[in-house]
Design a protein around this motif. Sequence first.
Motif, PDB file in Angstrom:
ATOM      1  N   LEU A 201      20.765 -39.107  54.944  1.00  0.00           N
ATOM      2  CA  LEU A 201      21.304 -38.168  54.000  1.00  0.00           C
ATOM      3  C   LEU A 201      21.144 -36.997  54.617  1.00  0.00           C
ATOM      4  CD1 LEU A 201      22.175 -38.305  51.285  1.00  0.00           C
ATOM      5  CD2 LEU A 201      20.047 -38.456  50.419  1.00  0.00           C
ATOM      6  N   GLU A 202      20.325 -36.507  54.788  1.00  0.00           N
ATOM      7  CA  GLU A 202      20.088 -35.336  55.108  1.00  0.00           C
ATOM      8  C   GLU A 202      21.016 -34.695  56.363  1.00  0.00           C
ATOM      9  OE1 GLU A 202      15.975 -35.115  57.259  1.00  0.00           O
ATOM     10  OE2 GLU A 202      15.182 -35.310  54.618  1.00  0.00           O
ATOM     11  N   SER A 205      24.429 -34.468  54.151  1.00  0.00           N
ATOM     12  CA  SER A 205      24.869 -34.112  53.413  1.00  0.00           C
ATOM     13  C   SER A 205      25.384 -32.708  53.148  1.00  0.00           C
ATOM     14  CB  SER A 205      23.755 -33.232  52.838  1.00  0.00           C
ATOM     15  OG  SER A 205      23.287 -35.373  51.220  1.00  0.00           O
ATOM     16  N   ARG A 255      23.019 -41.882  46.580  1.00  0.00           N
ATOM     17  CA  ARG A 255      23.399 -40.570  46.474  1.00  0.00           C
ATOM     18  C   ARG A 255      24.039 -41.032  47.878  1.00  0.00           C
ATOM     19  NH1 ARG A 255      19.263 -35.764  48.011  1.00  0.00           N
ATOM     20  NH2 ARG A 255      20.889 -34.837  48.341  1.00  0.00           N
ATOM     21  N   LEU A 259      27.725 -40.557  48.847  1.00  0.00           N
ATOM     22  CA  LEU A 259      28.655 -39.806  49.849  1.00  0.00           C
ATOM     23  C   LEU A 259      29.731 -40.549  50.629  1.00  0.00           C
ATOM     24  CD1 LEU A 259      28.417 -36.662  51.062  1.00  0.00           C
ATOM     25  CD2 LEU A 259      26.223 -37.946  52.343  1.00  0.00           C
TER      26      LEU A 259
END
Length: 270
Positions: A201-202, A205, A255, A259
């Motif tokens: 996710l990091e 993002s 999330r 995404l």
Amino acid sequence: MTDDPRPTHTPGSLILSFYGAYGRSELGGSVPVATLIRLMGAAEVDAPSVRSAVSRLKRRGLLVSRRESGAAAYGLSDDARQLLADGDRRIYGARPETGADWLLVVFSVPESERAKRHLLRSRLAGLGFGQAAPGVWIAPAALHEETRHTLDRLGLAGYVDLFHGSHAGFDPTAEAVRRWWDLDALAELHRGFLAAHEPVLERWSARPPGPDLAFRDYLRALDSWRRLPYADPGLPPELLPGDWPGARSAEVFDRLHTLLRDRGARFVHE
């Protein structure tokens, strides 16, 4: 040294996750073998592993073979469709509101029907129930409708009585919850999910991935996550340790779903 808590992915599990995420909606439920091999290759599953996993899923009654334009294809069986539809509510649905009420399942199955007793126990455990006593299982009251639906669909309702109630003692409820569920093991499942997928996710993002990488990473995240809402039934936060990782793991999956899911669908269409 401790074992790595991060989840592992088997070809069969990834294929079921694929049908749940994309096979029903994007591809109409039936997928030619060649297409399935190409798609699962993007998830780093080789062709022999795909073929072996498909054979096992077919033997288990989860996939059925069809012919489409003269080519072999596989679709979900009716049981598998129902299984995935039931799972949608847990995997993608809003987290249930929890309160002080509990759902009790009390059952008695004759010794002559021990196979149904085993099925009943395994299904209650699969729904996230804890065992309060022999023949008595407990879960947050929010699981009432799903439990009724599941037990009725499996023909087990005749062996069961359901009760709603509050815990009136004698131990504090937080201590009782630690007897009914292995909270340390559940927390480790959440931490394993976070260790595997929070860095994803990091990374994405800041720079959204292309469709093929979105497909791969979403499929892996879904394959890891879809077990957690069943293992962890959504216990009241006030009864959990202060550093409970469940809310964070749910946020990370939500999330990632937002995404990556639709970006991955582009790869499936291609």
